[in-house]
Design an enzyme around this catalytic site. Structure first.
Site, PDB file in Angstrom:
ATOM      1  N   ARG A  23     -10.927   1.176 -36.616  1.00  0.00           N
ATOM      2  CA  ARG A  23     -11.272   1.407 -35.307  1.00  0.00           C
ATOM      3  C   ARG A  23     -11.569   2.815 -34.955  1.00  0.00           C
ATOM      4  NH1 ARG A  23      -7.749  -2.934 -34.513  1.00  0.00           N
ATOM      5  NH2 ARG A  23      -5.861  -1.598 -34.429  1.00  0.00           N
ATOM      6  N   SER A  69     -13.489  -4.802 -31.027  1.00  0.00           N
ATOM      7  CA  SER A  69     -12.304  -4.728 -31.925  1.00  0.00           C
ATOM      8  C   SER A  69     -11.841  -5.901 -32.762  1.00  0.00           C
ATOM      9  CB  SER A  69     -11.233  -3.879 -31.330  1.00  0.00           C
ATOM     10  OG  SER A  69     -10.660  -4.615 -30.136  1.00  0.00           O
ATOM     11  N   ASP A  70     -12.280  -7.163 -31.660  1.00  0.00           N
ATOM     12  CA  ASP A  70     -11.793  -8.541 -32.302  1.00  0.00           C
ATOM     13  C   ASP A  70     -12.606  -9.441 -31.627  1.00  0.00           C
ATOM     14  OD1 ASP A  70      -9.791  -7.166 -30.352  1.00  0.00           O
ATOM     15  OD2 ASP A  70      -9.872  -9.504 -29.991  1.00  0.00           O
ATOM     16  N   ARG A 129     -14.779   5.666 -19.236  1.00  0.00           N
ATOM     17  CA  ARG A 129     -13.765   5.014 -20.131  1.00  0.00           C
ATOM     18  C   ARG A 129     -14.306   4.569 -21.397  1.00  0.00           C
ATOM     19  NH1 ARG A 129     -10.134   1.610 -21.659  1.00  0.00           N
ATOM     20  NH2 ARG A 129     -10.763  -0.605 -22.216  1.00  0.00           N
ATOM     21  N   VAL A 130     -13.601   4.868 -22.446  1.00  0.00           N
ATOM     22  CA  VAL A 130     -13.872   4.741 -24.021  1.00  0.00           C
ATOM     23  C   VAL A 130     -13.085   4.003 -24.350  1.00  0.00           C
ATOM     24  CG1 VAL A 130     -15.894   6.513 -24.498  1.00  0.00           C
ATOM     25  CG2 VAL A 130     -13.401   7.017 -24.458  1.00  0.00           C
ATOM     26  N   GLY A 131     -13.160   2.590 -24.598  1.00  0.00           N
ATOM     27  CA  GLY A 131     -12.186   1.730 -25.282  1.00  0.00           C
ATOM     28  C   GLY A 131     -12.542   0.493 -25.905  1.00  0.00           C
ATOM     29  N   SER A 132     -11.711  -0.182 -26.260  1.00  0.00           N
ATOM     30  CA  SER A 132     -12.060  -1.504 -27.285  1.00  0.00           C
ATOM     31  C   SER A 132     -11.987  -2.628 -26.490  1.00  0.00           C
ATOM     32  CB  SER A 132     -11.034  -1.487 -28.450  1.00  0.00           C
ATOM     33  OG  SER A 132      -9.579  -1.701 -27.855  1.00  0.00           O
ATOM     34  N   GLU A 173     -11.226  -6.565 -21.943  1.00  0.00           N
ATOM     35  CA  GLU A 173     -10.353  -5.628 -22.023  1.00  0.00           C
ATOM     36  C   GLU A 173      -9.297  -5.740 -20.638  1.00  0.00           C
ATOM     37  OE1 GLU A 173     -11.480  -4.148 -18.936  1.00  0.00           O
ATOM     38  OE2 GLU A 173     -11.966  -2.224 -19.660  1.00  0.00           O
ATOM     39  N   MET A 174      -9.012  -4.378 -20.327  1.00  0.00           N
ATOM     40  CA  MET A 174      -7.812  -4.690 -19.100  1.00  0.00           C
ATOM     41  C   MET A 174      -7.984  -3.623 -18.113  1.00  0.00           C
ATOM     42  SD  MET A 174      -4.640  -5.638 -21.815  1.00  0.00           S
ATOM     43  CE  MET A 174      -3.725  -6.487 -20.596  1.00  0.00           C
ATOM     44  N   GLU A 175      -8.768  -2.784 -18.138  1.00  0.00           N
ATOM     45  CA  GLU A 175      -8.924  -1.570 -17.184  1.00  0.00           C
ATOM     46  C   GLU A 175     -10.031  -1.731 -16.140  1.00  0.00           C
ATOM     47  OE1 GLU A 175      -8.435  -1.413 -20.538  1.00  0.00           O
ATOM     48  OE2 GLU A 175      -6.448  -0.865 -20.453  1.00  0.00           O
ATOM     49  N   GLY A 230      -7.807   4.522 -23.455  1.00  0.00           N
ATOM     50  CA  GLY A 230      -6.477   3.950 -23.107  1.00  0.00           C
ATOM     51  C   GLY A 230      -5.442   4.629 -23.789  1.00  0.00           C
ATOM     52  N   ARG A 255       5.205  11.704 -19.088  1.00  0.00           N
ATOM     53  CA  ARG A 255       5.051  10.519 -19.724  1.00  0.00           C
ATOM     54  C   ARG A 255       4.241  10.284 -21.281  1.00  0.00           C
ATOM     55  NH1 ARG A 255       6.455   5.946 -16.212  1.00  0.00           N
ATOM     56  NH2 ARG A 255       7.592   6.746 -14.515  1.00  0.00           N
ATOM     57  N   ARG A 267      -5.654   9.180 -28.496  1.00  0.00           N
ATOM     58  CA  ARG A 267      -7.109   9.264 -28.540  1.00  0.00           C
ATOM     59  C   ARG A 267      -7.713  10.479 -27.703  1.00  0.00           C
ATOM     60  NH1 ARG A 267      -9.706   4.609 -31.055  1.00  0.00           N
ATOM     61  NH2 ARG A 267      -8.843   4.921 -32.908  1.00  0.00           N
TER      62      ARG A 267
HETATM   63  N1  HPA Z   1      -7.629  -8.884 -24.811  1.00  0.00           N
HETATM   64  C1  HPA Z   1      -7.490  -7.772 -23.904  1.00  0.00           C
HETATM   65  N2  HPA Z   1      -7.816  -6.600 -24.201  1.00  0.00           N
HETATM   66  C2  HPA Z   1      -8.167  -6.312 -25.431  1.00  0.00           C
HETATM   67  C3  HPA Z   1      -8.494  -7.360 -26.516  1.00  0.00           C
HETATM   68  C4  HPA Z   1      -8.332  -8.468 -26.031  1.00  0.00           C
HETATM   69  O1  HPA Z   1      -8.398  -9.499 -27.001  1.00  0.00           O
HETATM   70  N3  HPA Z   1      -9.034  -6.643 -27.416  1.00  0.00           N
HETATM   71  C5  HPA Z   1      -9.469  -5.383 -27.228  1.00  0.00           C
HETATM   72  N4  HPA Z   1      -8.800  -5.155 -26.010  1.00  0.00           N
END
Ligand code: HPA
Length: 235
Positions: free
Chosen positions: A220, A206-207, A88-91, A182-184, A21, A44, A25
């Site tokens: 992280r 990550s949480d 994709r490599v994300g959290s 996540e969001m993607e 994201g 951007r 990174r």
């Molecule tokens: N919400 C959305 N996206 C995220 C979160 C979350 O709590 N943690 C890591 N990516």
């Protein structure tokens, strides 16, 4: 072909793209893992690089946060740059109590609360799904490293901060077996399917929405290496 979002010309981007994201990174991936690196985009500040990993040409580019952002970048990669594989490599935030921070999730499919596919499929429900070969290879690569990843469905949300101070209804998603948020990925998998390319999302927890446990940016960064090694194994 250059677009308003990406100034790369045809041939500048490898067939395989690693997509965090955060654009910094992408720079970190290029600096840490790739040789003979050339930067192909900074429009951007959505940094993109192409280099070699053990002799294989690979690119790394940021997606930004959220479905519209990843949708723009990935659609252009498919349409104008003949990209064939996006990892994709994300959290992610855990929805299940057995998922602990730093665990690795392989997103086999992606639910969403976004209207992105409602518009496309006129109210019918599409099931955005990862490429099976990439799922299989990522699972095997993780197990070979002594990591037992969690494989299943995730939620790609549009609502990071919830609604009116309330969390998104994560307990409902959790009851239906959704691993994490996540969001993607719902957009990534949909666009990949549309263009007939392979896509996969690898996530580090990550949480946790269950335990409220969180991680520091330094932690992280360290946990990112395990996930990256899996991603690089399957390019
Ligand atoms: N919400 C959305 N996206 C995220 C979160 C979350 O709590 N943690 C890591 N990516």
């Amino acid at each position: 072909m250059a677009t308003p979002h990406n100034k790369a010309e045809k041939g500048h981007i490898a067939e395989t793209v690693l997509m965090p994201g955060d654009p910094l990174r992408a720079k970190f991936i290029a600096d840490t893992y790739l040789e003979n690196v050339v930067k192909f985009n900074d429009v951007r500040n959505m940094l993109g690089y192409t280099g070699l990993y053990k002799g294989t040409r690979v690119s790394a580019m940021g997606s930004g946060m959220g479905i519209p952002s990843i949708a723009i970048y990935t659609e252009e990669l498919c349409k104008f740059h003949d990209v064939k594989k996006i990892i994709r490599v994300g959290s992610c935030g855990a929805f299940q109590d057995y998922l602990k921070v730093f665990d690795i999730v392989i997103a086999m499919s992606a639910c969403t609360d976004s209207a992105f596919n409602d518009r496309r499929f006129q109210g019918a429900t599409y099931a955005p799904t990862a490429d099976f070969q990439l799922v299989r290879k990522a699972y095997e690569a993780a197990v070979n490293k002594g990591i037992e990843p969690y494989v299943g469905t995730i939620l790609a949300t549009d609502l990071f901060y919830g609604i009116e101070g309330e969390d998104i209804p994560w307990k409902l998603w959790a009851k239906y077996g959704v691993l994490a948020v996540e969001m993607e990925s719902a957009a990534l998998y949909t666009i990949a399917a549309r263009y007939g390319i392979q896509a996969l999302t690898l996530l580090t927890v990550s949480d946790s929405l269950v335990s409220k446990q969180e991680t520091t940016p330094e932690e992280r960064e360290r946990s990112f290496h395990a996930m990256m090694e899996i991603a690089l194994d399957i390019i």
